[in-house]
Design an enzyme around this catalytic site. Structure first.
Site, PDB file in Angstrom:
ATOM      1  N   GLU A 492       1.736   3.727  -4.669  1.00  0.00           N
ATOM      2  CA  GLU A 492       1.302   5.024  -5.221  1.00  0.00           C
ATOM      3  C   GLU A 492       2.467   5.819  -5.812  1.00  0.00           C
ATOM      4  O   GLU A 492       2.233   6.692  -6.659  1.00  0.00           O
ATOM      5  CB  GLU A 492       0.537   5.856  -4.209  1.00  0.00           C
ATOM      6  CG  GLU A 492       1.346   6.418  -3.060  1.00  0.00           C
ATOM      7  CD  GLU A 492       0.474   7.322  -2.169  1.00  0.00           C
ATOM      8  OE1 GLU A 492      -0.415   8.016  -2.667  1.00  0.00           O
ATOM      9  OE2 GLU A 492       0.708   7.303  -0.955  1.00  0.00           O
ATOM     10  N   HIS A 508      -4.498 -17.972   4.836  1.00  0.00           N
ATOM     11  CA  HIS A 508      -5.861 -18.048   4.264  1.00  0.00           C
ATOM     12  C   HIS A 508      -5.878 -17.636   2.796  1.00  0.00           C
ATOM     13  O   HIS A 508      -6.866 -17.086   2.313  1.00  0.00           O
ATOM     14  CB  HIS A 508      -6.796 -17.168   5.097  1.00  0.00           C
ATOM     15  CG  HIS A 508      -6.883 -17.607   6.517  1.00  0.00           C
ATOM     16  ND1 HIS A 508      -7.639 -18.665   6.937  1.00  0.00           N
ATOM     17  CD2 HIS A 508      -6.222 -17.145   7.617  1.00  0.00           C
ATOM     18  CE1 HIS A 508      -7.479 -18.837   8.243  1.00  0.00           C
ATOM     19  NE2 HIS A 508      -6.636 -17.929   8.678  1.00  0.00           N
TER      20      HIS A 508
HETATM   21  C1  AGP Z   1      -1.741   9.025   0.796  1.00  0.00           C
HETATM   22  O1  AGP Z   1      -0.365   8.999   0.537  1.00  0.00           O
HETATM   23  C2  AGP Z   1      -2.541   9.543  -0.390  1.00  0.00           C
HETATM   24  N1  AGP Z   1      -2.048  10.789  -0.824  1.00  0.00           N
HETATM   25  C3  AGP Z   1      -4.041   9.503  -0.162  1.00  0.00           C
HETATM   26  O2  AGP Z   1      -4.394   8.182   0.158  1.00  0.00           O
HETATM   27  C4  AGP Z   1      -4.570  10.426   0.966  1.00  0.00           C
HETATM   28  O3  AGP Z   1      -4.153   9.936   2.216  1.00  0.00           O
HETATM   29  C5  AGP Z   1      -6.101  10.405   0.902  1.00  0.00           C
HETATM   30  O4  AGP Z   1      -6.499  10.932  -0.335  1.00  0.00           O
HETATM   31  C6  AGP Z   1      -6.759  11.197   2.037  1.00  0.00           C
HETATM   32  O5  AGP Z   1      -6.403  12.548   1.947  1.00  0.00           O
HETATM   33  P1  AGP Z   1      -6.731  13.515   3.188  1.00  0.00           P
HETATM   34  O6  AGP Z   1      -5.940  13.004   4.356  1.00  0.00           O
HETATM   35  O7  AGP Z   1      -6.298  14.875   2.735  1.00  0.00           O
HETATM   36  O8  AGP Z   1      -8.205  13.433   3.444  1.00  0.00           O
END
Ligand code: AGP
Length: 612
Positions: A492, A508
């Site tokens: 990301e 696998h």
């Molecule tokens: C993680 O680094 C991301 N920014 C993203 O996956 C994030 O964890 C996800 O959008 C969930 O967000 P929240 O914990 O605010 O619900």
């Protein structure tokens, strides 16, 4: 965490306070307010952004040469106009702003109510200004001495500034565990949570020390004392940071600042919630519904992204320690698959922002079908915090970087405490194991600090990986979700394709990917599966894969076969994710910087996905 700004001098205070609050916006907040003194004490405060405060303040003609301002990150009491700072004394003559937590506020509040005080807000801060007022009146003390006496009665962290309508010639500020800076101008003084609101007026600053009080006067003089009324010699410094750097606390990016904040934020998420010596865990939200929680037939986690990874770790821990069946669901899938639910189910939502649309929607379905809803959230008063029946805030402070780091480790702390509390109550873990893990938890902040002190080693490994196009992350047991989290961090913010896999799954299919161009990160800290993970590494090496292993201190087996090895301090296996994730966070950060990516706001991503 909240932001404070204050001014006393020859200029109009309001414009300086408003500009200062805007400089503090990066700290994250949910409401703001300002008090100024002219012939009276005027206060305007509002839920929402500083711009909303500005639109209301413009109607109030705030004028005067002394004032205080505040942006609030809620810890006690939901974000709303009444809970916003500043808070006033009962007679309206004193106004105070506060950053921190008064842990014994409830006891003090009751004692003040018994003496006739009435309160408008739910905050711990309002209790403090009433306590100061009480001492000022009943003991006929000056504001300074009433403040000093009150501070000897409170337990917790504070950075405060207080002003008195009846004495507009002085600002009084004090700090303990929450930062405060005094800016020294020409016949004027600025006080703020950090130097960013000050630097455009003066570079001469004094960083207050713990339990110090500063009295700044409009005759251009100031005095610093300690809590025992002894005058302190000010250590005046010349600021040499740019504003942009100040907002990041001197770090190049918010993400790096938040990675390095983790010893503090992990300690904050534990504060008041466990005691290894006495052998107890206390989770406020839990206690209210403990019957239904303890009789739950199943626990279902709903979450997204990093929060989903912490839920996977919770699954291992709760099933291992408390023997309760656990399911972990992507909220986005759960909400559409017509799930089977009943009032015997405990549905736990994990969310840093508390606003993720899929997680919120999943909760709404669970609510309709009678389940008990529990929230593990960072943002106080967020939608998920409000829809759930009970919950625990993780107290990680605002997480500004899009890639979640400190929120993940603070989520894990709360989840580990939950697993321990359930196991202890159900008698599924021995008292010895219970205490051993509590002592282990108490050791985590210092061990995270040890890892952070070796960040240069991670930077060196990052050089080796930064130009690769793909990467694999492998882990077994409780470290499989850590592998997923490491892979998510890398992809990301550096845009390198990365996948996390259970180490045994390699044979696998994924092993077909291994060649000299494929770096493989192996989280190999499990004592229970050490030989197996070592043979997984051999399989990768046999195909010329580049292996970077995270191992426990003193591991001499894997360091002989991996290309690079990073040691984390020894800790009980159930707690290793709190440590093994740190080098992976740093690695993704350094690679992102080396690739010239936008670390804090990576392309295509939002900090909170409030839409489907
Ligand atoms: C993680 O680094 C991301 N920014 C993203 O996956 C994030 O964890 C996800 O959008 C969930 O967000 P929240 O914990 O605010 O619900």
């Amino acid at each position: 965490m909240c932001g404070i700004v204050a001014y006393i001098g020859e200029k109009q205070a309001y414009p300086i306070l408003l500009e200062g609050l805007k400089r503090l916006e990066y700290r994250g907040y949910d409401s703001a307010g300002i008090s100024v003194i002219n012939s009276s004490l005027q206060t305007v405060k509002k839920k929402g952004k500083v711009s909303e405060l500005e639109s209301v303040a413009i109607l109030s003609d705030l004028h005067g040469n002394i004032g205080i301002g505040h942006t609030r990150w809620a810890t006690h009491g939901k974000p709303d106009d009444l809970n916003a700072h500043p808070h006033l004394s009962g007679d309206g003559s004193l106004s105070l702003v506060h950053n921190g937590i008064i842990e014994n506020y409830a006891t003090i509040k009751q004692a003040l109510i018994d003496r006739g005080h009435t309160f408008k807000s739910e905050t711990d801060t309002e209790v403090l200004i009433h306590l100061i007022e009480e001492y000022k009146k009943t003991d006929a003390l000056s504001l300074e001495h009433a403040l000093t006496k009150a501070l000897t009665k409170v337990v917790g962290a504070y950075a405060i500034v207080v002003i008195d309508k009846n004495n507009p010639n002085e600002l009084i500020a004090a700090r303990k565990s929450s930062p405060l800076v005094l800016g020294i101008g020409d016949n004027e003084f600025f006080i703020a949570s950090d130097a960013s609101p000050i630097i455009q007026y003066t570079k001469k600053v004094v960083y207050l020390n713990d339990e110090e009080i500063v009295i700044a006067k409009n005759d251009g003089t100031f005095t610093i004392k300690n809590i025992h009324n002894e005058i302190q010699e000010p250590d005046i410094k010349e600021l040499d940071l740019k504003i942009d750097q100040l907002e990041k606390g001197g770090y190049d990016h918010f993400m790096l600042k938040e990675i390095f904040e983790q010893p503090t934020t992990i300690a904050e998420s534990m504060r008041g919630r466990l005691n290894a010596n006495e052998g107890w865990v206390s989770l406020g939200g839990f206690d209210q519904f403990q019957n239904r929680i303890h009789h739950a037939k199943r626990i279902i986690f709903v979450a997204c992204g990093t929060s989903w990874h912490s839920a996977l770790i919770a699954e291992y821990l709760i099933e291992d320690l408390a023997r309760i069946p656990v399911e972990v669901e992507y909220a986005s899938e759960f909400r559409y698959r017509n799930p089977i639910l009943s009032e015997d189910d405990l549905v736990i939502a994990i969310s840093q922002s508390g606003e993720t649309a899929d997680t919120l929607a999943a909760l709404e379905i669970a609510k309709e079908r009678g389940a008990l809803l529990y929230g593990i959230v960072n943002v106080v008063g967020s939608s998920i915090a409000r829809i759930t029946d009970c919950g625990s805030y993780i107290h990680a402070g605002p997480e500004i970087g899009v890639a979640s780091t400190k929120a993940f480790t603070s989520q894990l702390v709360v989840l580990i405490l939950m697993a321990l509390k359930l196991g202890n109550k159900r008698g599924t873990i021995s008292d010895a194991k219970f205490r051993e893990l509590l002592y282990g938890l108490e050791s985590v902040p210092a061990k995270v600090q040890e890892i952070l002190a070796q960040s240069d080693k991670i930077k060196y490994i990052a050089q080796e990986i930064k130009d690769r196009q793909n990467a694999l992350y492998l882990g077994r047991g409780i470290n499989f979700p850590v592998a997923l989290e490491g892979a998510l961090k890398l992809k990301e913010i550096s845009y390198i394709h990365a996948e996390g896999y259970p180490a045994a799954e390699m044979k696998h299919g994924p092993i077909a990917l291994i060649d000299e161009n494929m770096p493989v990160f192996v989280i190999a800290t499990n004592a229970s599966a050490h030989e197996k993970i070592a043979s997984n590494i051999q399989e990768v090496k046999a195909r010329k894969g580049l292996v970077i292993a995270i191992v426990s201190e003193g591991d001499t087996t894997i360091s002989k076969i991996a290309d690079y090895t990073f040691e984390i301090p020894y800790i009980e296996e159930q707690l290793t994710p709190l440590l093994s994730v740190i080098p992976l966070q740093l690695l993704s950060y350094y690679i992102s910087v080396m690739r010239g990516c936008n670390v804090d706001q990576p392309r295509n991503l939002a900090k909170s996905v409030t839409v489907e």
